[in-house]
Design an enzyme around this catalytic site. Structure first.
Site, PDB file in Angstrom:
ATOM      1  N   ARG A  56      38.813  39.973  47.846  1.00 12.97           N
ATOM      2  CA  ARG A  56      38.596  40.988  48.872  1.00 12.97           C
ATOM      3  C   ARG A  56      39.254  42.328  48.581  1.00 12.97           C
ATOM      4  NH1 ARG A  56      37.592  36.299  50.759  1.00 12.97           N
ATOM      5  NH2 ARG A  56      39.401  35.779  49.533  1.00 12.97           N
ATOM      6  N   THR A  57      40.502  42.309  48.157  1.00 10.19           N
ATOM      7  CA  THR A  57      41.192  43.592  48.001  1.00 10.19           C
ATOM      8  C   THR A  57      40.491  44.436  46.938  1.00 10.19           C
ATOM      9  OG1 THR A  57      43.249  42.552  48.680  1.00 10.19           O
ATOM     10  CG2 THR A  57      43.445  44.688  47.600  1.00 10.19           C
ATOM     11  N   LYS A  85      49.004  43.412  24.836  1.00  9.35           N
ATOM     12  CA  LYS A  85      49.697  43.781  23.597  1.00  9.35           C
ATOM     13  C   LYS A  85      51.148  44.149  23.891  1.00  9.35           C
ATOM     14  CE  LYS A  85      45.463  45.945  21.878  1.00  9.35           C
ATOM     15  NZ  LYS A  85      44.869  47.259  21.615  1.00  9.35           N
ATOM     16  N   ARG A 106      47.601  45.720  41.830  1.00  7.30           N
ATOM     17  CA  ARG A 106      48.141  44.440  42.313  1.00  7.30           C
ATOM     18  C   ARG A 106      48.920  43.818  41.178  1.00  7.30           C
ATOM     19  NH1 ARG A 106      45.009  39.742  45.528  1.00  7.30           N
ATOM     20  NH2 ARG A 106      45.481  41.245  47.173  1.00  7.30           N
ATOM     21  N   HIS A 134      51.869  44.061  51.315  1.00 10.69           N
ATOM     22  CA  HIS A 134      50.414  44.205  51.133  1.00 10.69           C
ATOM     23  C   HIS A 134      49.929  45.218  52.180  1.00 10.69           C
ATOM     24  CE1 HIS A 134      46.388  43.469  50.108  1.00 10.69           C
ATOM     25  NE2 HIS A 134      46.369  42.151  50.056  1.00 10.69           N
TER      26      HIS A 134
HETATM   27  C1  NCD Z   1      46.062  37.857  50.513  1.00 15.11           C
HETATM   28  C2  NCD Z   1      46.956  38.253  49.357  1.00 15.11           C
HETATM   29  O1  NCD Z   1      46.483  38.464  48.247  1.00 15.11           O
HETATM   30  O2  NCD Z   1      48.136  38.384  49.628  1.00 15.11           O
HETATM   31  N1  NCD Z   1      44.708  38.011  50.255  1.00 15.11           N
HETATM   32  C3  NCD Z   1      44.136  39.233  50.463  1.00 15.11           C
HETATM   33  O3  NCD Z   1      44.488  40.212  49.862  1.00 15.11           O
HETATM   34  N2  NCD Z   1      43.193  39.317  51.411  1.00 15.11           N
HETATM   35  C4  NCD Z   1      46.384  36.535  51.090  1.00 15.11           C
HETATM   36  C5  NCD Z   1      46.482  35.345  50.181  1.00 15.11           C
HETATM   37  O4  NCD Z   1      46.250  35.424  48.978  1.00 15.11           O
HETATM   38  O5  NCD Z   1      46.795  34.282  50.712  1.00 15.11           O
END
Ligand code: NCD
Length: 312
Positions: A56-57, A85, A106, A134
């Site tokens: 999703r992100t 590398k 991320r 997040h």
């Molecule tokens: C979450 C995350 O990556 O922290 N997912 C997300 O970004 N919607 C929650 C999770 O991974 O449990």
């Protein structure tokens, strides 16, 4: 962009409440009439630097930039980039600053996006760093609460599941405390309770009451917003502990029958075994809508950080 004046979003505290409200309000406008903004970021490039899995992100950021008329570059597996590398985050981000106008990162290590922001000459957005923060999930959650509950403040909110490692919980609970929420219900196994430092901050700095519970059934009738989370397997040190805790909670219709008629069930997703499929058709289960709203609030965020004029 002038390095001194660049805004980053590394944690929700980087934005004032007024700014959070502004992004949420713009996200709502964009959800209601997305076509109005289809050229807002024409010629701009978003880089997605994902050192950890995501559905999703990453896709909602990419969709957001495409809906704004911009373009996207990036990787979803750091092994396909020079990271494999041994390239440092600092060097990667210096170069990405020359290729893109804005980047979302991320990373499994807490603090990596913050480090990147020190070397970047473009806005950096934290797309999740380890078990830490997040912030864009928080924006998504705020928009969801606003849409379903009208106001962000004034609700009885419960968090359930992995409160120790769940970064979505850490970001949202502090933010809701900033919105003057004075009590939270925390439902988790003993081993996965909210970190002590965070509990202390909530109590001492925000004067919040924390009610801890072991079972959903014991508290469900009091709740307005139930925020379910996945047990974060990748953050456990050993598989046996994960196996023991992984099925701690399953919300189903039978438990929901004791909940308020207007309670909402949120989840950042992915769900593993926390919400039974029989909840999906219940109007209280809003988690797929929540994932959809993530696109629009990210559109709003991108335009804010790029300083694009969207007053149309
Ligand atoms: C979450 C995350 O990556 O922290 N997912 C997300 O970004 N919607 C929650 C999770 O991974 O449990």
């Amino acid at each position: 962009m002038n390095k001194q004046t660049i805004r980053h979003l590394i944690e929700p505290e980087d934005f004032t409440i007024e700014e959070l409200n502004e992004v949420v309000a713009l996200g709502k406008k964009m959800y209601e009439a997305p076509e109005k903004y289809k050229e807002a970021c024409k010629g701009k490039i978003l880089a997605t630097l994902f050192y950890e899995p995501s559905t999703r992100t990453r896709f909602s950021f990419e969709t957001a930039m495409l809906r704004l008329g911009g373009s996207i570059i990036g990787f979803s597996d750091a092994n396909t980039s020079s990271v494999s590398k041994g390239e440092s985050i600092a060097d990667t981000i210096r170069c990405m600053s020359a290729y893109a106008d804005i980047a979302v990162m991320r990373h499994p290590k807490e603090g990596a996006p913050k480090l990147a922001s020190h070397y970047a000459s473009i806005p950096i957005i934290n797309g999740g760093d380890g078990g830490h923060q997040h912030p864009t999930q928080t924006l998504t959650d705020l928009l969801t609460i606003k849409m379903y509950k009208d106001t962000i403040e004034g609700h009885n909110v419960a968090f359930c599941g992995d409160l120790k490692f769940g970064r979505t919980v850490h970001s949202l609970i502090r933010t809701l405390a900033r919105y003057n929420t004075k009590k939270f219900i925390l439902i988790s196994p003993e081993e996965l309770t909210l970190p002590d430092t965070l509990k202390r901050t909530l109590k001492e700095d925000f004067h919040v009451e924390l009610q801890e519970a072991r079972y959903i059934e014991d508290v469900i009738s009091q709740i307005d917003i139930l925020y379910m989370t996945r047990i974060q397997r990748e953050r456990f040190f050993n598989e046996a502990d994960y196996a023991r805790l992984k099925d701690s909670y399953l919300l189903n219709q039978s438990k929901l029958s004791h909940a308020k008629k207007d309670m909402i069930v949120m989840h950042p997703l992915p769900r593993v075994n926390e919400i039974a499929y029989d909840v999906d058709d219940d109007p209280r289960g809003v988690y797929f809508k929540q994932a959809e709203l993530g696109v629009y609030v990210r559109m709003a965020l991108i335009t804010k950080l790029l300083g694009v004029d969207v007053s149309c």
